[in-house]
Design a protein around this motif. Structure first.
Motif, PDB file in Angstrom:
ATOM      1  N   GLU A 454       0.810  -1.221   0.000  1.00 42.06           N
ATOM      2  CA  GLU A 454       0.000   0.000   0.000  1.00 42.06           C
ATOM      3  C   GLU A 454       0.840   1.267   0.000  1.00 42.06           C
ATOM      4  O   GLU A 454       0.542   2.226  -0.724  1.00 42.06           O
ATOM      5  CB  GLU A 454      -0.939  -0.006   1.205  1.00 42.06           C
ATOM      6  N   GLN A 455       1.900   1.315   0.797  1.00 46.68           N
ATOM      7  CA  GLN A 455       2.715   2.526   0.880  1.00 46.68           C
ATOM      8  C   GLN A 455       3.461   2.776  -0.423  1.00 46.68           C
ATOM      9  O   GLN A 455       3.517   3.915  -0.917  1.00 46.68           O
ATOM     10  CB  GLN A 455       3.711   2.424   2.040  1.00 46.68           C
ATOM     11  N   ASP A 459       3.061   5.945  -2.966  1.00 42.08           N
ATOM     12  CA  ASP A 459       4.207   6.719  -3.454  1.00 42.08           C
ATOM     13  C   ASP A 459       4.176   6.831  -4.985  1.00 42.08           C
ATOM     14  O   ASP A 459       4.459   7.905  -5.542  1.00 42.08           O
ATOM     15  CB  ASP A 459       5.519   6.065  -3.014  1.00 42.08           C
TER      16      ASP A 459
END
Length: 507
Positions: A454-455, A459
């Motif tokens: 998810e991160q 990004d």
């Protein structure tokens, strides 16, 4: 015996204390667990003698469950259910699926809710899910085919278990699944809809759609027994209907009418951001718009607060192509403000002797916005012509990439920026009518589609937004609209982020 008695005493004490602690410290989780598995309707207040009346401005041409336009869904979502439901804040919750999870990067398991029946009395099982998915993915007129194009197969494991295999890892599969309305596998007549929802279909005649409470519903009974959804095309007739108490909820309230309704004692006005950002898109193949100085000049030509005024205050200026709160929004990007002096300077650099001309395609009914855009571009040195056409005509021009510049609204309904990037920004996107192509952006989009981290995916999304707003402008974000409702006094209604009015949520 004394030992056994002590054990029983402490066991009972432990259970009682556990229940008390669950209520004190985990009440929300405890209630969710109860709702998922038991859904008792005992003690829930219902009305047997009153009806709910909802009015829209447009009539649905069909009740086909695979259509995804908001007009059709405003009716069908009151009858059908999906495996996964979205609450009013677009958070996933269990519906016809009790639970779900990934078995591997490309395989998801969904456990179905037992003891659910359709409105025709047939029992819900995995066969119904398979058939509903198949129609959504293959039916010629389905509005879900593009949304579901990541799915490779839907396999029945047993009556209450299905496995969904995707072509590649799909981080938003659950949101995609939430769009599929489930019907009995034997269904053939979709103009007489049969679902599992809290309301069953009664009739549709002309401008009226009638539903009634389904007594065998697996979940909580809705407050109102009968619901009538009516279409009143004329906005003045709609205004008279809510003012005179003929209806309970009026959707599609024009901003110009909101203040008038606000002054009525028996009507409450409520609104919510629509998640739809309206923007201009440049065609990079245009001689004029292929020049970065012209694109930059247009990007600083507008006072975006003016769009709020045009909408009678029911809009919000936009500085990105998705709403704040949508997954992918980049808080690090600065808001580009109006700078008419810079715009004029850039246009003079391009042509110091005459006003360059540009044509903008916009849909009919956007004249107030179009006239402001035309005026502002004229003020900074561009001669703008606004071409008002139907949405079908605009869509054809976008698909054929014939539009020099066009005005579009994009709604991130699943709460994620992927739809906008894949359709409008990606070089092969269906709505990329601007011939925009950036190899790095394409690569980031392709990576994000499959990224389960998810991160890292966030990004990637935020980097794309930075590129298309600060390095290679694809267009100009203008404003986000609000959805406005008129609600009769005494009706408890909270708008949803997706804009749907679900009768089962109203009391």
């Amino acid at each position: 015996m004394k030992v056994v008695g002590k054990i029983l005493f402490y066991l009972i004490l432990f259970v009682v204390l556990g229940l008390l602690l669950a209520q004190l410290f985990f009440k929300a989780e405890f209630e969710e667990l109860k709702n998922q598995y038991f859904h008792s309707s005992a003690g829930v207040k219902v009305l047997e003698d009153k009806s709910l009346r909802i009015v829209y401005s447009s009539n649905a041409d069909s009740l086909e469950p695979t259509l995804y336009d908001p007009i059709t869904r405003s009716r069908t979502m009151n009858v059908y259910e999906s495996l996964v439901a979205m609450d009013r804040n677009l958070k996933a919750k269990s519906s016809l699926a009790l639970s779900w999870g990934r078995l591997d990067d490309k395989t998801w398991e969904f456990k179905l809710r037992p003891n659910v029946v359709f409105h025709d009395g047939t029992k819900f099982d995995a066969d119904d899910v398979q058939n509903s998915f198949a129609r959504a993915m293959t039916y010629e007129k389905s509005g879900l085919k593009d949304i579901l194009n990541t799915i490779d197969s839907v396999k029945k494991i047993d009556d209450l278990t299905i496995h969904i295999k995707t072509k590649d890892p799909d981080p938003i599969l659950v949101s995609r699944v939430a769009t599929i309305l489930i019907f009995p596998s034997e269904s053939t007549n979709f103009e007489d809809p049969v679902g599992t929802g809290a309301y069953r279909f009664v009739s549709e005649a002309g401008d009226g759609f009638s539903i009634t409470r389904f007594d065998e519903y697996w979940g909580q009974k809705p407050y109102y027994k009968n619901v009538f959804i009516k279409t009143i095309p004329n906005k003045f007739d709609r205004l008279d209907a809510i003012n005179s108490g003929q209806i309970d909820i009026l959707a599609d309230v024009p901003p110009t009418f909101a203040e008038e309704l606000r002054g009525q004692q028996n009507v409450t006005i409520t609104s919510l951001p629509s998640l739809e950002v309206n923007f201009l898109v440049f065609n990079y193949d245009s001689i004029l718009l292929g020049d970065e100085r012209i694109r930059e000049a247009i990007s600083v030509a507008f006072d975006k607060d003016a769009f709020v005024d045009i909408s009678s205050g029911y809009a919000t200026p936009s500085y990105q192509f998705i709403s704040n709160g949508i997954f992918g929004f980049n808080p690090e990007i600065s808001k580009k403000r109006q700078d008419t002096d810079r715009a004029k300077q850039l246009i003079r650099q391009y042509d110091a002797f005459k006003k360059p001309s540009v044509t903008i395609d916009m849909t009919e009914g956007t004249q107030a916005i179009g006239e402001y855009i035309k005026q502002q571009l004229n003020d900074v040195g561009l001669s703008a012509t606004i071409n008002y056409i139907s949405f079908d005509e605009l869509q054809k021009k976008i698909f054929s990439k014939e539009s020099e510049m066009y005005y579009l609204g994009w709604r991130s309904e699943v709460g994620d920026a992927s739809g906008f990037y894949e359709n409008v920004v990606y070089s092969k996107g269906r709505f990329n009518g601007g011939n925009f192509e950036n190899k790095k952006v394409d690569q980031l989009i392709q990576l994000s589609i499959k990224n389960l981290d998810e991160q890292k995916r966030l990004d990637q999304f935020q980097e794309i937004m930075k590129i298309i707003l600060e390095e290679e402008l694809i267009g100009v974000p203008l404003f986000e609209t609000n959805v406005i409702y008129g609600v009769r006094a005494g009706i408890h209604f909270s708008p949803r982020l997706d804009g749907y009015v679900l009768a089962s949520e109203i009391s």
